[in-house]
Design an enzyme around this catalytic site. Structure first.
Site, PDB file in Angstrom:
ATOM      1  CE  LYS B  73       6.307  24.731  30.664  1.00 33.52           C
ATOM      2  NZ  LYS B  73       5.645  26.163  30.393  1.00 33.52           N
ATOM      3  CB  SER B 148       8.317  28.526  31.814  1.00 29.62           C
ATOM      4  OG  SER B 148       7.045  28.184  31.324  1.00 29.62           O
ATOM      5  CB  SER B 172       5.447  29.956  29.558  1.00 29.68           C
ATOM      6  OG  SER B 172       5.719  30.649  30.667  1.00 29.68           O
TER       7      SER B 172
END
Lengths: 101, 480
Positions: B73, B148, B172
């Site tokens: 990420k 996210s 997330s």
């Protein structure tokens, strides 16, 4: 707390105040929309006030850990060049800032 | 491809690390125009994999993940690879160091394939707040992959890579896992070092593995867990072999089906899939009983108040001088004006909303009324969870109350916040939780969420693995 200041609405002048504290210069074109969005979000958050928290301690960290100390020993770290590599304006290895005085 | 199949292929000599990396890069190149899971694709992944192959050829221990292609990420620092956090503010920022988890993955022989699409500074549940545009759901590219960590989940679900790291502050990693039919594990707070994770809400977030299957997240957790002198909140708790633990029998166990997780606003199709999945959990040895945790109805506003308050403080570091988006000072312009212009131009709307509301909640006069109040309700949420865990070994419910929505469908910020209703409480309490595929409704995946006691990831993984054996995921493959 006065109704309308903290709770149901978030006025444009309040928005300006907190945006300025947060160092975000808003465009006048976005102020009305943001104030109304934040006002609606705050109204939704208001429900936590129903909860009886008399005598309840706040939780700021779930680990329960307190100050974890270690010896102050120098170790490997970034070089000055690496640490300043992302700065847009530099002078003699230092980061250049706007005028402070 | 399952995470450990990739590792076994390299170990048994069926494939070289370089071949796996090349295959991943080729798949990424082919699928990215549709999926957009990556903000940055690694340029030297194959070279890095060749180095792993040389290590193996020399007979050295190349690590437990030797040759595993992995996506990271874009809020987890990888030295020399741009780290944008999905924001204009960091669009050109290149970290000069590795996050602890990245050092650990590299030490185990993993090969980093790139940095994945995320909501700006992890603030969102769909990747739609990403400055570079959203990632797409591999099951239906007109829909969001969740967020996210949506890019990480989409990269795994689309088969671009067999493993990824996300982060989970309020769901997330679990939300995009649920939306993409993958497995996402949010570890106990303190299980994994946060050093090198760009901080959003420090008391809530944990770096979290995402994989196609349970053993995948178990293997990744084993590689990244452990105490770290650079993160004082990382816990000094022994790291077991999570893969071995996962494959052990769970025995008989008690599952509390949390009533509040099936509240008003839960899509009936999701609820039905989750009830069906719970029957499989029963087959795996669980006894099911409904439990009510009344405090959970306040978890969402409590979470948002704390996350916004912490973010207003954490994001104060972005000034455009030392790193990040930079504007030139106008003649005679001072600090305040320059910073305020820089931050206004560098941050997107959602980040501004959260910083400003957080600043408000922390400000003199409102601090007790909002921030401290939320911190007290947080105490009650934790208390209620611990009470429930006296009667149950696992708590369960849907991960998300809905199926993945269409890109652009949810315009109002509050309606997006509401979708986090089932995931945020776990972060408030610091508990470990996993999202497992619960099946498909209309071709779209839903997630079953299981929650365990603090540091009981081994048991959570056992139950998850037993469930996986019965349901047989990941058999379904997304269309794209």
């Amino acid at each position: 707390m006065a109704e309308g200041s903290a709770g149901k609405r978030f006025t444009v002048s309040e928005l300006r105040k907190y945006a300025s504290l947060a160092k975000i210069k808003l465009q006048s074109s976005e102020e009305v929309r943001l104030a109304s969005e934040l006002g609606r979000i705050l109204s939704y958050f208001e429900q936590i006030k129903e909860v009886d928290t008399e005598g309840v301690e706040p939780t700021y960290s779930v680990t329960g850990a307190v100050n974890r100390l270690r010896e102050d020993r120098p170790g490997p770290c970034l070089s000055q060049d690496e640490a300043t590599a992302n700065a847009a304006e530099k002078e003699r290895g230092y980061v250049k800032s706007p005028k402070a005085f | 491809m399952r995470t450990l199949s990739a590792v076994m292929d390299v170990k048994n000599g069926n494939a070289t690390a370089a071949e796996l990396a090349a295959r991943a890069m080729e798949t990424i190149e082919r699928k990215e125009p549709l999926i957009r899971a990556f903000i940055t694709v690694a340029e030297r992944a194959v070279e890095a994999a060749e180095e792993v192959d040389r290590k193996i050829a020399r007979g050295e221990d190349a690590g437990s993940l030797a040759g595993l292609p992995i996506a990271i990420k874009d809020n987890i620092s990888v030295k020399g690879m741009r780290n944008t956090c999905g924001s204009r503010m960091l669009a050109n920022y290149v970290p000069p160091y590795n996050a602890t988890v990245v050092d650990k993955l590299l030490a185990q022989g993993a090969v980093i394939c790139g940095k994945t699409t995320m909501d700006e500074f992890a603030m969102g549940s769909s990747t739609e707040t990403c400055f570079f545009g959203p990632a797409r759901n591999p099951w239906d590219v007109s829909r969001v992959p969740g967020g996210s960590s949506g890019g990480s989940a989409a990269a795994v679900a689309s088969g671009e890579v067999p493993a990824a790291l996300g982060s989970d502050t309020g769901g997330s990693a679990r939300c995009p896992a649920a939306f993409t039919g993958t497995v996402g594990l949010k570890p106990t707070y303190g299980r994994v070092s946060r050093w090198g994770l760009v901080s959003y809400s420090h008391s809530l977030e944990q770096i979290s593995p995402i994989a196609p299957d349970v053993l995948g997240v178990a293997a990744l957790l084993g590689a990244i867990a452990g105490s770290d002198g650079r993160d004082a909140t990382s816990a000094e708790v022994e790291v077991p072999s999570y893969v071995d633990e996962a494959t052990a029998e769970p025995g008989r166990f008690r599952v509390g089906v949390v009533k509040e997780f099936f509240g008003e606003g839960t899509d009936e199709r999701v609820a039905n899939l989750v009830y069906g999945a719970l029957e499989k959990v029963k087959e795996a040895g669980g006894s099911l009983e409904q439990v009510s945790i009344p405090c959970l109805r306040y978890a969402l506003p409590t979470y948002y108040l704390i996350a916004m308050s912490e973010c207003s403080s954490n994001l104060s570091r972005f000034d455009g001088l030392r790193y990040g988006f930079h504007l030139d000072a106008k003649p005679n312009e001072g600090w305040d004006e320059l910073f305020s212009r820089t931050r206004a131009a560098g941050f997107g709307d959602e980040v501004k909303r959260r910083i400003i509301l957080g600043t408000f909640a922390l400000s003199a006069g409102y601090y007790d009324e909002w921030f401290v109040k939320a911190a007290k309700v947080r105490t009650l949420v934790i208390r209620d969870f611990l009470r429930a865990f006296k009667s149950f070994d696992i708590l369960a419910g849907p991960t998300m109350p809905c199926l993945p929505w269409k890109v652009g469908e949810l315009a109002d910020p509050l309606s997006v916040y509401r979708m986090d209703v089932d995931t945020v409480a776990v972060n408030l309490a610091g508990l470990p939780a996993i999202s497992l595929p619960a099946g498909l409704a209309g071709g779209l995946p839903a997630g079953l969420q299981l929650i365990g006691r603090h540091f009981e990831e081994p048991f959570l993984l056992r139950v998850s693995y037993a469930y996986e054996q019965i349901t047989g995921f990941p058999k379904n493959v997304p269309v794209s």
